[in-house]
Design an enzyme around this catalytic site. Structure first.
Site, PDB file in Angstrom:
ATOM      1  N   SER A  54      80.397 -15.017 -54.229  1.00 24.01           N
ATOM      2  CA  SER A  54      81.698 -14.411 -54.509  1.00 24.01           C
ATOM      3  C   SER A  54      82.199 -13.595 -53.312  1.00 24.01           C
ATOM      4  O   SER A  54      82.391 -14.142 -52.237  1.00 24.01           O
ATOM      5  CB  SER A  54      81.593 -13.548 -55.763  1.00 24.01           C
ATOM      6  OG  SER A  54      82.860 -13.129 -56.164  1.00 24.01           O
ATOM      7  N   ASP A 109      87.785 -16.502 -57.973  1.00 26.18           N
ATOM      8  CA  ASP A 109      87.803 -16.175 -59.406  1.00 26.18           C
ATOM      9  C   ASP A 109      88.460 -14.821 -59.671  1.00 26.18           C
ATOM     10  O   ASP A 109      88.717 -14.470 -60.811  1.00 26.18           O
ATOM     11  CB  ASP A 109      86.405 -16.267 -60.042  1.00 26.18           C
ATOM     12  CG  ASP A 109      85.396 -15.268 -59.482  1.00 26.18           C
ATOM     13  OD1 ASP A 109      85.713 -14.585 -58.488  1.00 26.18           O
ATOM     14  OD2 ASP A 109      84.283 -15.186 -60.034  1.00 26.18           O
ATOM     15  N   ARG A 110      88.774 -14.080 -58.592  1.00 29.49           N
ATOM     16  CA  ARG A 110      89.478 -12.807 -58.761  1.00 29.49           C
ATOM     17  C   ARG A 110      90.831 -12.862 -58.057  1.00 29.49           C
ATOM     18  O   ARG A 110      91.035 -13.664 -57.158  1.00 29.49           O
ATOM     19  CB  ARG A 110      88.669 -11.660 -58.155  1.00 29.49           C
ATOM     20  CG  ARG A 110      87.476 -11.231 -58.976  1.00 29.49           C
ATOM     21  CD  ARG A 110      86.783 -10.082 -58.260  1.00 29.49           C
ATOM     22  NE  ARG A 110      85.827  -9.395 -59.104  1.00 29.49           N
ATOM     23  CZ  ARG A 110      84.562  -9.757 -59.229  1.00 29.49           C
ATOM     24  NH1 ARG A 110      84.113 -10.811 -58.563  1.00 29.49           N
ATOM     25  NH2 ARG A 110      83.737  -9.079 -60.007  1.00 29.49           N
ATOM     26  N   THR A 140      80.564  -4.746 -70.254  1.00 28.00           N
ATOM     27  CA  THR A 140      81.107  -5.053 -68.932  1.00 28.00           C
ATOM     28  C   THR A 140      80.691  -6.447 -68.489  1.00 28.00           C
ATOM     29  O   THR A 140      79.524  -6.811 -68.579  1.00 28.00           O
ATOM     30  CB  THR A 140      80.562  -4.043 -67.909  1.00 28.00           C
ATOM     31  OG1 THR A 140      80.663  -2.757 -68.498  1.00 28.00           O
ATOM     32  CG2 THR A 140      81.358  -4.079 -66.629  1.00 28.00           C
ATOM     33  N   LYS A 170      86.590 -15.567 -65.570  1.00 25.98           N
ATOM     34  CA  LYS A 170      87.747 -15.135 -64.791  1.00 25.98           C
ATOM     35  C   LYS A 170      88.186 -16.261 -63.867  1.00 25.98           C
ATOM     36  O   LYS A 170      87.368 -17.032 -63.379  1.00 25.98           O
ATOM     37  CB  LYS A 170      87.450 -13.852 -64.029  1.00 25.98           C
ATOM     38  CG  LYS A 170      86.206 -13.864 -63.174  1.00 25.98           C
ATOM     39  CD  LYS A 170      85.945 -12.472 -62.636  1.00 25.98           C
ATOM     40  CE  LYS A 170      84.691 -12.410 -61.807  1.00 25.98           C
ATOM     41  NZ  LYS A 170      83.461 -12.453 -62.601  1.00 25.98           N
TER      42      LYS A 170
END
Length: 603
Positions: A156, A317-318, A391, A429
Site C-alpha cells: 500500500s 485503495d485510498r 477499526t 476500500k
C-alpha cells in the site's frame, strides 16, 4: 521443540533458498559471523495477522522474500484445502502492485508468480493478473468469479523497502480471526519448499492458469457505472480535475473510470503517473501525510487552472481530495470530511432513485469506531441505519456482506484513514470508484454554484457540526506503550479509569482491550474485544469523544478526537477551539510525552 539457533536457522535457509541474491546475503553474514544482522534476519518469523504480512523486503524469515512467500503460500494453500472441498474447481485470484527491491531480487510481480506456482503445483486454478492492478480488483474478482480466496501483493503506502501479502476470503472481504491463526499454524507446518515450488515456469505453461486482466477491466468499469447518475452533467462540466497516482498503480484505472462516467480524462501529474518503486518525488508515498505528497499536484493545478485534486495511494485503495478555495488557498479534506460528503451524496442519489419511502428502513451505512459519527447524525434524521465497527475495512467488509445476505442495502462505508467503499461490488476500500464518484458529486454541485467546502458546511448546518482531530506519537518501545495504557486502567488506584482530563469531565469509558464499557447495563462492550491490541475510548461531558489505540502495522500510538454538536449550534470556530483544548489536555494528561519519551508526529 526448541527454536533452532541462528546458525541452524541460517544453514536451513541456505538449503532451501534458491534466490541467488538472498542466499548470497545470508552466506556473507554467516562468513562474517555477523550475529546482529543474523538475529535481525532469523530472530523471529514475520507474524501472519488478519492483514496478512507486511515487512521489509530482504533475506531471512523476518522479511519478505521468495522463500517466505513460498512458505506463506504453502500454508495458505493447505488451510484453504481444509476449508473448501471445491477449491480445485473454484481457485484463487492473485494481484500485485509495482513494488521492487533489486538488491534482494524481490518484486511484487515475482512474489505473485511464486504464489501462483504453489497453487498450480497442487492442481488448483489460479487467476493471476498479467499486469499491475489496484488492490480493490482482487476482492472484486473473488465475488465476480465466485472464487475461494484472493491474495494481493502490496505494501500500500508503506515506505519503498516494504512489501505485503494481503488475504481475502470467499466472501470478498479481508480475513478476520480465527483464520489468521489457522493460516499461521499451517505456515509453520509447511516450511520446506514443495518439489515444484521454485519452478515458476509452471505459471507460463499450465492450463490451470487464467489471466483475468481483460475481463475484470471491462466488467469492473461496467459495474461501477450503476453509481453514475449525471452523465450529461459529467460530459459538459467545466471543472478540471488533477489526478496523481503517487508513482503507484492508479493512473490507467482512474482514467478508465472517468471514461466510464463520460468525463474528459483528468490531468495526470506527469512526474508521478507511471509506476516507480523508488517513489522518487515524495518522502513518504502516503497521501494521508497531507500536503507534501501534493506539491506537484498543486503546481499542475495552478498551471492548468484546475480546482480539484484527486490523489490515490500507491495501490489505489485510498483517496485524498483537495479543492481550491475562493481565497486561492487549497483545502485538503480529511477522511472524515470526505466521508461526510460521500455519505450525503450517495444517500441523496439513492433517495432520488427510490420512490417508496419505506425502503429507507433497509438501508445501512457503516464506519469504523475511530471515524467521525457524522453518518450517525445523517441516519437519525433521514431514517436509515448506521452501524459502527472495529477499526479497519476487514470489519466493515464482513459486516456489509452479512447485511447484504439478509436482504439489506449497504450504501456506503468509510474510515477516517481516507478509505471509502462506495459500491457493494467491492467489499473493501476502493480509491478508483471513490475518485470518479467524487468527481461526479463535484460536477453536480458546480451546477448549483456550490463547492465541496460549501456543501460540507451545508451538511454540518443541517445535521450538526462534527469536528475531528487525529494524530499520533511514535514509540518504539512496546513496554512503554503497555505501561501507558495500564496507567489509564489504574489511574486513581487499581481498576479505575480517569474521571477527568484537565478541565474536561469524563462521562464514559469503553476499553476494547479488556471488554469493559461503562455505558452498558452489564458493563460489557458490544464490539468485539482483542487483548493483542490496545484501544480505549473516552466520552466527555462536553460531547467530545476520544479514542487512543496502538497501530497494527507501525510503531505508533494514535488518537482520534471528535466534538459533535446538535444541529443549530453553528459556531465552528468556538467548537474548534474547544476541541483543540481537549486534545492538548489528552496529550498532556493521558500520553505524558515527556515522561514516556514519545516522539510527536512530524508536521
Amino acid at each position: 521443540m526448541a527454536a533452532p539457533s541462528l546458525a541452524e536457522a541460517a544453514a536451513q535457509w541456505l538449503r532451501w533458498d534458491k534466490n541467488t541474491k538472498t542466499s548470497e546475503i545470508v552466506k556473507q553474514l554467516v562468513a562474517e559471523k555477523n550475529a546482529g544482522e543474523l538475529q535481525k534476519c532469523f530472530g523471529s518469523r514475520m507474524e501472519f495477522g488478519t492483514a496478512g504480512l507486511r515487512a521489509a523486503m530482504g533475506a531471512g524469515i523476518s522479511q519478505m522474500n521468495d522463500l517466505t512467500i513460498i512458505q506463506t503460500t504453502q500454508g495458505f494453500c493447505r488451510y484453504l484445502e481444509k476449508n473448501f472441498s471445491d477449491l480445485k474447481k473454484r481457485g484463487v485470484v492473485i494481484g500485485f502492485d509495482a513494488r521492487a527491491h533489486p538488491s534482494s531480487g524481490s518484486s511484487s510481480k515475482r512474489f505473485a508468480r511464486l504464489a501462483g506456482t504453489t497453487f498450480i503445483s497442487q492442481g488448483i486454478p489460479v487467476y493471476l493478473f498479467s499486469d499491475i492492478t489496484p488492490t480493490p480488483f482482487v476482492p472484486y474478482t473473488i465475488t465476480h468469479l465466485k472464487l475461494s480466496a484472493g491474495i494481493m501483493i502490496t505494501a500500500s503506502h508503506n515506505p519503498k523497502q516494504d512489501n505485503g501479502y494481503k488475504v481475502y476470503w470467499e466472501n470478498g472481504a479481508q480475513i478476520t480471526s480465527p483464520h489468521d491463526k489457522g493460516i499461521s499454524q499451517a505456515i509453520e507446518e509447511n516450511q520446506e519448499p514443495w518439489p515444484q515450488a521454485w519452478d515458476d515456469s509452471l505459471v507460463d505453461s499450465s492450463l490451470l492458469l487464467h489471466d483475468p486482466y481483460v475481463t475484470i477491466n471491462k466488467d469492473y468499469f461496467k459495474d461501477i457505472q450503476k453509481h453514475c447518475f449525471h452523465r450529461n452533467i459529467n460530459k459538459e462540466t467545466k471543472l478540471k480535475f488533477i489526478h496523481t497516482s503517487v508513482h503507484g498503480v492508479g493512473h490507467e484505472f482512474v482514467q478508465s473510470a472517468f471514461k466510464a462516467f463520460d468525463f474528459k480524462p483528468p490531468l495526470a501529474v506527469p512526474e508521478q503517473k507511471d509506476p516507480d518503486p523508488e517513489f522518487p518525488t515524495v518522502k513518504y508515498p502516503n497521501p494521508e501525510e497531507g500536503k507534501g505528497v501534493l506539491t506537484l499536484s498543486f503546481a499542475l493545478a495552478e498551471k492548468e487552472g484546475a480546482g480539484i485534486i484527486l490523489a490515490n495511494d500507491p495501490d489505489a485503495d485510498r483517496l485524498l481530495v483537495a479543492e481550491k478555495q475562493e481565497s486561492a488557498e487549497w483545502k485538503v479534506f480529511s477522511g472524515n470530511e470526505l466521508g461526510a460528503l460521500l455519505g450525503w451524496w450517495i444517500f441523496t442519489c439513492w433517495k432520488n432513485q427510490k420512490q417508496e419511502s419505506t425502503a429507507v428502513k433497509d438501508v445501512y451505512m457503516l464506519s469504523s469506531t475511530v471515524s467521525s459519527k457524522i453518518l450517525r447524525a445523517i441516519a437519525l434524521k433521514e431514517g436509515f441505519h448506521f452501524e459502527e465497527t472495529l477499526t479497519g475495512f476487514k470489519w466493515m467488509g464482513n459486516r456489509a456482506k452479512q447485511l447484504t445476505d439478509q436482504g439489506k442495502t449497504v450504501l456506503f462505508a468509510f474510515e477516517e484513514a481516507i478509505g471509502y467503499m462506495c459500491s457493494p461490488v467491492v467489499l473493501d476500500k476502493d480509491g478508483v470508484s471513490a475518485a470518479v464518484i467524487t468527481a461526479e458529486m463535484s460536477s453536480w454541485l458546480a451546477t448549483k454554484n456550490l463547492s465541496l467546502s460549501q456543501q460540507l458546511k451545508a451538511i454540518y448546518d443541517e445535521y450538526g457540526y462534527h469536528i475531528t482531530k487525529a494524530s499520533y506519537f511514535i514509540c518504539h518501545d512496546p513496554k512503554t506503550i503497555k505501561e501507558l495504557f495500564e496507567n489509564l486502567r489504574n489511574y486513581d488506584g487499581k481498576n479505575t479509569y480517569p474521571k477527568s482530563c484537565g478541565k474536561f469531565k469524563v462521562s464514559g469509558v469503553r476499553d476494547l482491550t479488556t471488554g469493559y464499557d461503562s455505558s452498558q447495563p452489564d458493563q460489557k462492550a458490544v464490539l468485539p474485544t482483542s487483548k493483542s491490541s490496545q484501544m480505549i475510548t473516552f466520552t466527555f461531558a462536553n460531547g467530545g469523544v476520544a479514542t487512543m489505540r496502538t497501530s497494527g502495522t507501525e510503531p505508533k500510538i494514535k488518537y482520534y478526537a471528535e466534538l459533535c454538536a446538535p444541529p443549530g449550534n453553528s459556531d465552528p470556530g468556538q467548537l474548534k477551539k474547544e476541541l483543540d483544548e481537549l486534545v492538548s489536555a489528552i496529550e498532556e494528561c493521558f500520553f505524558q510525552p515527556e515522561k514516556n519519551k514519545l516522539q510527536p508526529k512530524a508536521e
